[in-house]
Design a protein around this motif. Structure first.
Motif, PDB file in Angstrom:
ATOM      1  N   VAL A  77       0.539   7.996  15.028  1.00  0.00           N
ATOM      2  CA  VAL A  77       0.826   9.385  14.644  1.00  0.00           C
ATOM      3  C   VAL A  77       0.549   9.528  13.159  1.00  0.00           C
ATOM      4  CG1 VAL A  77       2.607   9.729  16.424  1.00  0.00           C
ATOM      5  CG2 VAL A  77       3.267   8.933  14.132  1.00  0.00           C
ATOM      6  N   ALA A  88      -0.034  -1.176   5.072  1.00  0.00           N
ATOM      7  CA  ALA A  88      -0.461   0.228   5.136  1.00  0.00           C
ATOM      8  C   ALA A  88      -1.652   0.413   4.204  1.00  0.00           C
ATOM      9  CB  ALA A  88       0.695   1.153   4.765  1.00  0.00           C
ATOM     10  N   LEU A 138       3.138   1.971  14.571  1.00  0.00           N
ATOM     11  CA  LEU A 138       3.131   2.961  13.480  1.00  0.00           C
ATOM     12  C   LEU A 138       1.704   3.328  13.076  1.00  0.00           C
ATOM     13  CD1 LEU A 138       6.170   1.660  11.399  1.00  0.00           C
ATOM     14  CD2 LEU A 138       6.011   3.860  12.580  1.00  0.00           C
ATOM     15  N   ASN A 139       0.767   3.174  14.017  1.00  0.00           N
ATOM     16  CA  ASN A 139      -0.627   3.570  13.779  1.00  0.00           C
ATOM     17  C   ASN A 139      -0.994   4.800  14.603  1.00  0.00           C
ATOM     18  OD1 ASN A 139      -0.485   2.103  16.308  1.00  0.00           O
ATOM     19  ND2 ASN A 139      -2.708   2.205  16.324  1.00  0.00           N
ATOM     20  N   MET A 162      -2.463  -0.281  10.520  1.00  0.00           N
ATOM     21  CA  MET A 162      -3.830   0.097  10.127  1.00  0.00           C
ATOM     22  C   MET A 162      -4.715   0.386  11.338  1.00  0.00           C
ATOM     23  SD  MET A 162      -4.338  -2.702   7.067  1.00  0.00           S
ATOM     24  CE  MET A 162      -4.023  -4.144   8.099  1.00  0.00           C
ATOM     25  N   ASN A 163      -5.608   1.316  11.162  1.00  0.00           N
ATOM     26  CA  ASN A 163      -6.618   1.584  12.183  1.00  0.00           C
ATOM     27  C   ASN A 163      -7.992   1.287  11.604  1.00  0.00           C
ATOM     28  OD1 ASN A 163      -5.075   2.520  14.449  1.00  0.00           O
ATOM     29  ND2 ASN A 163      -4.539   4.307  13.210  1.00  0.00           N
ATOM     30  N   THR A 182       2.566  -2.727  -4.765  1.00  0.00           N
ATOM     31  CA  THR A 182       1.493  -1.870  -5.257  1.00  0.00           C
ATOM     32  C   THR A 182       0.689  -2.598  -6.320  1.00  0.00           C
ATOM     33  OG1 THR A 182       0.984   0.242  -6.296  1.00  0.00           O
ATOM     34  CG2 THR A 182       3.068  -0.790  -6.935  1.00  0.00           C
ATOM     35  N   ARG A 183      -0.595  -2.230  -6.407  1.00  0.00           N
ATOM     36  CA  ARG A 183      -1.466  -2.884  -7.391  1.00  0.00           C
ATOM     37  C   ARG A 183      -1.112  -2.464  -8.800  1.00  0.00           C
ATOM     38  NH1 ARG A 183      -6.912  -0.787  -4.965  1.00  0.00           N
ATOM     39  NH2 ARG A 183      -5.525   0.985  -4.685  1.00  0.00           N
ATOM     40  N   ALA A 196     -10.287  -2.382   2.950  1.00  0.00           N
ATOM     41  CA  ALA A 196      -9.639  -3.216   1.923  1.00  0.00           C
ATOM     42  C   ALA A 196      -8.754  -4.286   2.539  1.00  0.00           C
ATOM     43  CB  ALA A 196      -8.789  -2.331   1.002  1.00  0.00           C
ATOM     44  N   LYS A 215       2.898   7.686  -9.151  1.00  0.00           N
ATOM     45  CA  LYS A 215       3.147   7.819  -7.708  1.00  0.00           C
ATOM     46  C   LYS A 215       4.136   6.742  -7.247  1.00  0.00           C
ATOM     47  CE  LYS A 215       0.381   5.352  -5.233  1.00  0.00           C
ATOM     48  NZ  LYS A 215      -0.848   4.731  -4.744  1.00  0.00           N
ATOM     49  N   LEU A 225     -10.939   2.308  11.210  1.00  0.00           N
ATOM     50  CA  LEU A 225     -11.730   3.538  11.368  1.00  0.00           C
ATOM     51  C   LEU A 225     -13.034   3.448  10.584  1.00  0.00           C
ATOM     52  CD1 LEU A 225      -8.850   6.137  10.857  1.00  0.00           C
ATOM     53  CD2 LEU A 225      -9.799   5.337  13.026  1.00  0.00           C
ATOM     54  N   GLY A 279       0.856  -1.193   0.000  1.00  0.00           N
ATOM     55  CA  GLY A 279       0.000   0.000   0.000  1.00  0.00           C
ATOM     56  C   GLY A 279       0.883   1.232   0.000  1.00  0.00           C
ATOM     57  N   LEU A 280       0.931   1.914  -1.138  1.00  0.00           N
ATOM     58  CA  LEU A 280       1.835   3.074  -1.265  1.00  0.00           C
ATOM     59  C   LEU A 280       1.045   4.373  -1.199  1.00  0.00           C
ATOM     60  CD1 LEU A 280       4.269   1.695  -3.985  1.00  0.00           C
ATOM     61  CD2 LEU A 280       4.352   1.428  -1.485  1.00  0.00           C
ATOM     62  N   GLY A 281       0.207   4.482  -0.176  1.00  0.00           N
ATOM     63  CA  GLY A 281      -0.497   5.733   0.092  1.00  0.00           C
ATOM     64  C   GLY A 281       0.345   6.610   1.000  1.00  0.00           C
ATOM     65  N   ALA A 306       1.134  10.266   9.146  1.00  0.00           N
ATOM     66  CA  ALA A 306       2.121   9.707   8.224  1.00  0.00           C
ATOM     67  C   ALA A 306       3.340  10.619   8.071  1.00  0.00           C
ATOM     68  CB  ALA A 306       1.466   9.492   6.856  1.00  0.00           C
ATOM     69  N   MET A 341       6.270  10.260  10.385  1.00  0.00           N
ATOM     70  CA  MET A 341       6.988   8.983  10.339  1.00  0.00           C
ATOM     71  C   MET A 341       8.264   9.107   9.514  1.00  0.00           C
ATOM     72  SD  MET A 341       3.851   6.343   9.695  1.00  0.00           S
ATOM     73  CE  MET A 341       2.342   6.430  10.667  1.00  0.00           C
TER      74      MET A 341
HETATM   75  N1  LIG Z   1      -2.614   8.740   7.001  1.00  0.00           N
HETATM   76  C1  LIG Z   1      -2.133   8.709   8.227  1.00  0.00           C
HETATM   77  O1  LIG Z   1      -1.642   9.746   8.735  1.00  0.00           O
HETATM   78  C2  LIG Z   1      -2.145   7.424   9.021  1.00  0.00           C
HETATM   79  C3  LIG Z   1      -1.387   7.349  10.191  1.00  0.00           C
HETATM   80  C4  LIG Z   1      -1.332   6.157  10.912  1.00  0.00           C
HETATM   81  C5  LIG Z   1      -2.053   5.042  10.453  1.00  0.00           C
HETATM   82  N2  LIG Z   1      -2.812   5.159   9.328  1.00  0.00           N
HETATM   83  C6  LIG Z   1      -3.521   3.944   8.865  1.00  0.00           C
HETATM   84  O2  LIG Z   1      -2.698   3.391   7.837  1.00  0.00           O
HETATM   85  C7  LIG Z   1      -3.514   2.807   6.813  1.00  0.00           C
HETATM   86  C8  LIG Z   1      -3.164   3.465   5.483  1.00  0.00           C
HETATM   87  O3  LIG Z   1      -3.473   4.839   5.574  1.00  0.00           O
HETATM   88  P1  LIG Z   1      -3.079   5.855   4.414  1.00  0.00           P
HETATM   89  O4  LIG Z   1      -3.459   7.207   4.910  1.00  0.00           O
HETATM   90  O5  LIG Z   1      -1.687   5.593   3.964  1.00  0.00           O
HETATM   91  O6  LIG Z   1      -4.116   5.416   3.269  1.00  0.00           O
HETATM   92  P2  LIG Z   1      -4.100   5.843   1.738  1.00  0.00           P
HETATM   93  O7  LIG Z   1      -3.303   7.087   1.552  1.00  0.00           O
HETATM   94  O8  LIG Z   1      -5.521   5.812   1.322  1.00  0.00           O
HETATM   95  O9  LIG Z   1      -3.302   4.657   1.017  1.00  0.00           O
HETATM   96  C9  LIG Z   1      -3.701   3.321   1.121  1.00  0.00           C
HETATM   97  C10 LIG Z   1      -3.049   2.528  -0.003  1.00  0.00           C
HETATM   98  O10 LIG Z   1      -3.555   1.186   0.087  1.00  0.00           O
HETATM   99  C11 LIG Z   1      -3.615   0.633  -1.214  1.00  0.00           C
HETATM  100  N3  LIG Z   1      -4.964   0.093  -1.426  1.00  0.00           N
HETATM  101  C12 LIG Z   1      -6.122   0.769  -1.379  1.00  0.00           C
HETATM  102  N4  LIG Z   1      -7.158  -0.034  -1.626  1.00  0.00           N
HETATM  103  C13 LIG Z   1      -6.631  -1.249  -1.858  1.00  0.00           C
HETATM  104  C14 LIG Z   1      -7.174  -2.498  -2.197  1.00  0.00           C
HETATM  105  N5  LIG Z   1      -8.508  -2.669  -2.347  1.00  0.00           N
HETATM  106  N6  LIG Z   1      -6.341  -3.530  -2.365  1.00  0.00           N
HETATM  107  C15 LIG Z   1      -5.010  -3.366  -2.228  1.00  0.00           C
HETATM  108  N7  LIG Z   1      -4.445  -2.199  -1.916  1.00  0.00           N
HETATM  109  C16 LIG Z   1      -5.240  -1.155  -1.723  1.00  0.00           C
HETATM  110  C17 LIG Z   1      -3.290   1.730  -2.199  1.00  0.00           C
HETATM  111  O11 LIG Z   1      -1.953   1.601  -2.572  1.00  0.00           O
HETATM  112  P3  LIG Z   1      -1.556   1.066  -4.027  1.00  0.00           P
HETATM  113  O12 LIG Z   1      -2.433   1.834  -4.980  1.00  0.00           O
HETATM  114  O13 LIG Z   1      -0.115   1.391  -4.101  1.00  0.00           O
HETATM  115  O14 LIG Z   1      -1.825  -0.390  -4.073  1.00  0.00           O
HETATM  116  C18 LIG Z   1      -3.417   3.004  -1.398  1.00  0.00           C
HETATM  117  O15 LIG Z   1      -2.556   4.010  -1.837  1.00  0.00           O
HETATM  118  C19 LIG Z   1      -4.969   3.027   7.235  1.00  0.00           C
HETATM  119  O16 LIG Z   1      -5.447   1.837   7.833  1.00  0.00           O
HETATM  120  C20 LIG Z   1      -4.889   4.171   8.241  1.00  0.00           C
HETATM  121  O17 LIG Z   1      -5.908   4.102   9.219  1.00  0.00           O
HETATM  122  C21 LIG Z   1      -2.859   6.314   8.583  1.00  0.00           C
END
Ligand SMILES: NC(=O)c1ccc[n+]([C@@H]2O[C@H](COP(=O)([O-])OP(=O)(O)OC[C@H]3O[C@@H](n4cnc5c(N)ncnc54)[C@H](OP(=O)(O)O)[C@@H]3O)[C@@H](O)[C@H]2O)c1
Length: 211
Positions: free
Chosen positions: A130, A65, A127-128, A90-91, A30-31, A70, A37, A93, A7-9, A132, A135
């Protein structure tokens, strides 16, 4: 170590940047390996882009991540991760009765649910807690930011502690995986304060002791 980031979000990208140049091999799962990106991240970090299951199969440590909705399907599609360390960022949420919060808690946690999908994997919750951004970039904070972890395997937690230290965190062991039940709500404290303090997302918790 070989680290697969699935997961490269926002979180996946930050962790890849934070661990680049730390001597670890980065496998970026990544998918869509042609997504700009993803290709930009690979060139920034020296990581190798792979489909998620291939990245996970080659890795010692698999970092999840993914958005919680998903997570089950995406995690099960990774194949057998028995014996590997799995870092769960992951959280779970969602909306409950019109309020933003955790969809799982009290009697289990997202991390314990995840462990049930991955028999034999050494799941560590961390790593859940704070945002992103912090980090990957926390060197200007006046204190080293704390990062709690929970898991059932002490040697896995020692490896994860070293990875947290490499990111600039002060790793603290919260106990076994059931302690994810307190670390997941703790993330909501960070989210609440990020919204209320008026200082944005560039902050973290510190554990400070009086001598
Ligand atoms: N954002 C924060 O500040 C933060 C902090 C701590 C914890 N978290 C937790 O960390 C997790 C990720 O958060 P994020 O903010 O990084 O999310 P995000 O920006 O939405 O990125 C999630 C990534 O997951 C992949 N993905 C999405 N749907 C998918 C599917 N159906 N199958 C496979 N891969 C899929 C995609 O990457 P690809 O397109 O590269 O596959 C997407 O870029 C969440 O559970 C969140 O609660 C977030």
């Amino acid at each position: 170590m070989k680290l697969a980031i699935i997961g490269l979000g926002r979180v996946g990208q930050s962790l890849a940047k934070g661990w680049s140049e730390t001597g670890h091999i980065l496998l970026l799962g990544t998918r869509d390996t042609s997504d700009p990106k993803a290709t930009t991240l690979a060139s920034q970090t020296g990581g190798t882009l792979l489909p998620p299951a291939e990245a996970a199969a080659q890795a010692d440590v698999v970092v999840l991540a993914l958005p919680w909705p998903a997570a089950e399907a995406a995690t099960k599609a990774l194949g057998d991760l028995a014996g590997k360390i799995v870092i769960d960022c992951m959280n779970p949420l969602g909306m409950i009765d019109g309020l933003f919060g955790l969809t799982i808690g009290h009697t289990t946690s997202g991390a314990e649910t995840l462990a049930g999908w991955l028999p034999g994997a050494k799941v560590v919750k961390t790593l859940n807690q704070v945002g992103a951004e912090i980090m990957a970039d926390n060197t200007r904070l006046p204190h080293r930011p704390v990062m709690f972890m929970a898991g059932d395997d002490d040697s896995a937690k020692a490896s994860v502690a070293a990875l947290l230290t490499a990111l600039g965190f002060d790793p603290q062991d919260a106990g076994d995986l059931t302690k994810a039940r307190i670390l997941e709500p703790f993330a909501l404290v960070w989210i609440n304060q990020a919204l209320r303090r008026g200082n944005g997302r560039n902050w973290a918790f510190a554990a400070v002791s009086q001598p």
